[in-house]
Design an enzyme around this catalytic site. Structure first.
Site, PDB file in Angstrom:
ATOM      1  CG  ASN A 205      -9.093  -3.818  -5.139  1.00  0.00           C
ATOM      2  OD1 ASN A 205      -8.052  -3.816  -4.188  1.00  0.00           O
ATOM      3  ND2 ASN A 205     -10.237  -3.192  -4.833  1.00  0.00           N
TER       4      ASN A 205
ATOM      5  NE  ARG B 204      -9.489  -8.190  -5.903  1.00  0.00           N
ATOM      6  CZ  ARG B 204     -10.739  -7.782  -5.501  1.00  0.00           C
ATOM      7  NH1 ARG B 204     -11.625  -7.419  -6.233  1.00  0.00           N
ATOM      8  NH2 ARG B 204     -10.745  -6.937  -4.203  1.00  0.00           N
TER       9      ARG B 204
ATOM     10  N   GLY C 172      -8.868  -5.963   4.221  1.00  0.00           N
ATOM     11  CA  GLY C 172      -9.869  -6.104   4.832  1.00  0.00           C
ATOM     12  C   GLY C 172     -10.061  -5.441   5.990  1.00  0.00           C
TER      13      GLY C 172
ATOM     14  CD  GLU D  83      -4.382   6.880   3.707  1.00  0.00           C
ATOM     15  OE1 GLU D  83      -3.765   6.194   2.926  1.00  0.00           O
ATOM     16  OE2 GLU D  83      -5.637   6.907   3.983  1.00  0.00           O
TER      17      GLU D  83
ATOM     18  CD  GLU E 136      -7.500  -1.419  -1.352  1.00  0.00           C
ATOM     19  OE1 GLU E 136      -6.400  -2.079  -1.014  1.00  0.00           O
ATOM     20  OE2 GLU E 136      -8.727  -1.781  -1.028  1.00  0.00           O
TER      21      GLU E 136
ATOM     22  CE  LYS F 182      -4.246  -0.555   1.817  1.00  0.00           C
ATOM     23  NZ  LYS F 182      -5.231  -0.581   2.475  1.00  0.00           N
TER      24      LYS F 182
HETATM   25  P1  ADP Z   1      -7.950  -2.296   3.063  1.00  0.00           P
HETATM   26  O1  ADP Z   1      -7.041  -2.713   2.170  1.00  0.00           O
HETATM   27  O2  ADP Z   1      -7.786  -3.060   4.648  1.00  0.00           O
HETATM   28  O3  ADP Z   1      -9.577  -2.690   2.886  1.00  0.00           O
HETATM   29  P2  ADP Z   1      -8.517   0.487   2.483  1.00  0.00           P
HETATM   30  O4  ADP Z   1      -7.338   1.338   2.687  1.00  0.00           O
HETATM   31  O5  ADP Z   1      -9.010   0.029   1.288  1.00  0.00           O
HETATM   32  O6  ADP Z   1      -7.911  -0.713   3.611  1.00  0.00           O
HETATM   33  O7  ADP Z   1      -9.502   0.973   3.491  1.00  0.00           O
HETATM   34  C1  ADP Z   1     -10.790   0.405   3.723  1.00  0.00           C
HETATM   35  C2  ADP Z   1     -11.764   1.318   4.195  1.00  0.00           C
HETATM   36  O8  ADP Z   1     -11.278   2.098   5.568  1.00  0.00           O
HETATM   37  C3  ADP Z   1     -12.265   2.234   3.287  1.00  0.00           C
HETATM   38  O9  ADP Z   1     -13.139   1.910   2.330  1.00  0.00           O
HETATM   39  C4  ADP Z   1     -12.962   3.299   4.176  1.00  0.00           C
HETATM   40  O10 ADP Z   1     -14.020   2.822   4.567  1.00  0.00           O
HETATM   41  C5  ADP Z   1     -11.784   3.247   5.481  1.00  0.00           C
HETATM   42  N1  ADP Z   1     -10.704   4.083   5.256  1.00  0.00           N
HETATM   43  C6  ADP Z   1      -9.386   4.135   4.372  1.00  0.00           C
HETATM   44  N2  ADP Z   1      -8.661   5.225   4.513  1.00  0.00           N
HETATM   45  C7  ADP Z   1      -9.377   6.210   5.279  1.00  0.00           C
HETATM   46  C8  ADP Z   1      -9.071   7.597   5.580  1.00  0.00           C
HETATM   47  N3  ADP Z   1      -8.015   8.109   5.254  1.00  0.00           N
HETATM   48  N4  ADP Z   1     -10.276   8.201   6.379  1.00  0.00           N
HETATM   49  C9  ADP Z   1     -11.297   7.739   6.543  1.00  0.00           C
HETATM   50  N5  ADP Z   1     -11.715   6.413   6.393  1.00  0.00           N
HETATM   51  C10 ADP Z   1     -10.776   5.457   5.468  1.00  0.00           C
END
Ligand code: ADP
Length: 446
Positions: free
Chosen positions: A289, A291, A164, A200, A287, A116
């Site tokens: 994906n 796929r 996740g 972040e 992120e 990431k």
């Molecule tokens: P993972 O790979 O664990 O799924 P993500 O980075 O895709 O992690 O984030 C998963 C979820 O967490 C996002 O869909 C959102 O709901 C929440 N999230 C991620 N980053 C932030 C952020 N900077 N501020 C608020 N919510 C966040």
């Protein structure tokens, strides 16, 4: 073009991929665990191979068994679907060494986006807007404190290896930062064997909006618009739609153009999804994906483009079948995930389906792997099907969805169908005014 494709997956997505193969005249090989011998994806395939016992680690994640199944059947390509080995760079590499095509991006791109921190740096370098935060990993608590002070609280501590929603902790202020770092570090170490963290800015009320791209691997790439997936429980999407009710045409055009340009610059091959949080008119990359996504059908419904056929064509070295100018967006589509779960507690509900009657009619699509009398095994994901509805606008789509949910009969087990029917009756859902926290708040009120 390929002669025979082995589908390294199960359930609705294995069937979905078989459908594309059949339309292209390609023979299909299903693989299955001993628990899935009666599954629909096995029954409808041209050939099938049992690859191991029920546990996914021993079957659907068993790389030597999958490679052996390719050798035995003479498959010249593998489609990984989603989940399981779909984002496993090593699997893609091993197949390449065996001269079997992996229907997906290069192992390098899978690896890049699976980290990431590197993904975030790459995205920023390609002009994609990212969430304000640390440039790379934070190496000490002092550094974390300094960066958090600069970007402003609340901040989110995240695991580089995360997935996740694990290894993610919010710190409301400086006093809470130290324990957030310690918890995230421990969680990440336990879940992923890696405790690299980054920081972040925590966004308060964002929406989840993702952009679909397709690249030809040779510098050509197009976007197919966005999907809105804000209705989530514990970071699991349950309802997705396209287009997003929150974007206007200029915003759609601009973010699509940025993402397609970045994919072209990377020489990205195959389909990919760039996920954003969207707040106050701004996009923030979270992120990519590498796929096919569960929710890809809503994009297919509004563009008329078969994403699996595109994947297969690209893996076979053919060009994209459409140019950006030829992509047109028509109407509105919504997908409801049908899970074998209690609609209130979300406890899994495996078992025998006593009666199955899917809805039909204009604009209604059901992608499912189950049938009348089928016994859902307890070993896998609870997603058993998807109801996808298309209408000429969002109002017609909602009207049709309500009708289709009313027709859907799955007896003998519990499903999330009643939850979807309840959602349609909610004014915020009808108006499209929801963010990523809306569903959890709704469930807490029930
Ligand atoms: P993972 O790979 O664990 O799924 P993500 O980075 O895709 O992690 O984030 C998963 C979820 O967490 C996002 O869909 C959102 O709901 C929440 N999230 C991620 N980053 C932030 C952020 N900077 N501020 C608020 N919510 C966040």
């Amino acid at each position: 073009m390929f002669d025979k494709i082995l589908i390294a997956n199960r359930g609705e997505i294995a069937l979905r991929i078989q459908r594309a193969c059949k339309e292209l005249g390609i023979a299909t090989v299903a693989v299955h665990s001993t628990a899935d011998a009666d599954a629909m994806h096995v029954r409808l395939a041209d050939e099938s191979v049992c690859i191991g016992p029920p546990r996914a680690a021993d079957s659907y994640l068993n790389i030597p068994a999958l490679v052996a199944a390719c050798e035995i059947t003479g498959a010249d390509a593998v489609h990984p679907g989603y989940g399981f080995l779909s984002e496993n760079a090593r699997f893609a590499e091993i197949l390449e060494h065996h001269d079997i095509a992996f229907i997906g991006p290069t192992p390098e791109h899978i690896g890049l986006m699976g980290d990431k921190i590197r993904a975030r740096e790459t995205a920023a370098g390609l002009g994609i807007p990212v969430v304000p935060g640390s440039r790379g990993a934070v190496s000490s608590d002092d550094e974390a404190r300094r960066i958090a002070g600069e970007i402003g609280y609340p901040v989110l501590v995240k695991a580089a290896a995360g997935g996740g929603g694990r290894g993610m902790k919010v710190a409301e202020n400086e006093a809470a930062l130290e324990s957030a770092l310690a918890t995230a570090r421990a969680e990440s170490k336990a879940a992923f064997g890696d405790d690299t963290l980054y920081i972040e800015k925590f966004l308060g009320r964002p929406r989840h909006i993702e952009v679909q791209v397709i690249g030809d691997g040779a510098g050509g790439a197009i976007h197919l618009g966005e999907r809105e997936c804000s209705l989530q429980r514990r970071h699991q999407k349950i309802w997705e739609e396209a287009p997003s009710p929150a974007l206007n045409a200029e915003e759609r055009e601009e973010i699509g153009r940025i993402v397609a340009k970045a994919a072209a610059a990377l020489n990205y091959r195959g389909v990919g999804t760039v996920e954003f949080l969207y707040e106050d008119g701004r996009f923030y990359f979270i992120e990519m994906n590498t796929r096919l996504q569960v929710e890809h059908p809503v994009t297919e419904m509004i563009t008329g483009i078969d994403l699996v056929i595109e994947q297969i064509r690209i893996a076979a070295g053919m060009p994209l079948s459409v140019s950006q100018d030829e992509v047109t967006f028509s109407g509105h589509a919504i997908e409801c995930r049908i899970n074998a779960e209690n609609p209130r507690t979300f406890a899994p509900s495996p078992g025998r389906i006593a009666y199955f009657h899917p809805p039909g009619g204009l604009g209604v699509r059901v992608d499912s792997g189950v049938y009348h009398g089928y016994a859902i095994p307890p070993y896998y994901d609870s997603l058993i099907g998807k109801l996808i509805v298309h209408g000429k606008n969002r109002t017609e789509c909602l009207m049709r969805l309500k009708r289709a949910l009313g027709e859907f009969v799955i007896d003998g087990i519990e499903t999330t169908i009643p939850l979807h029917s309840a959602l349609i009756a909610e004014p915020d859902v009808a108006n499209g005014t929801y963010d990523i926290h809306w569903l959890e708040a709704f469930l807490a009120r029930q």
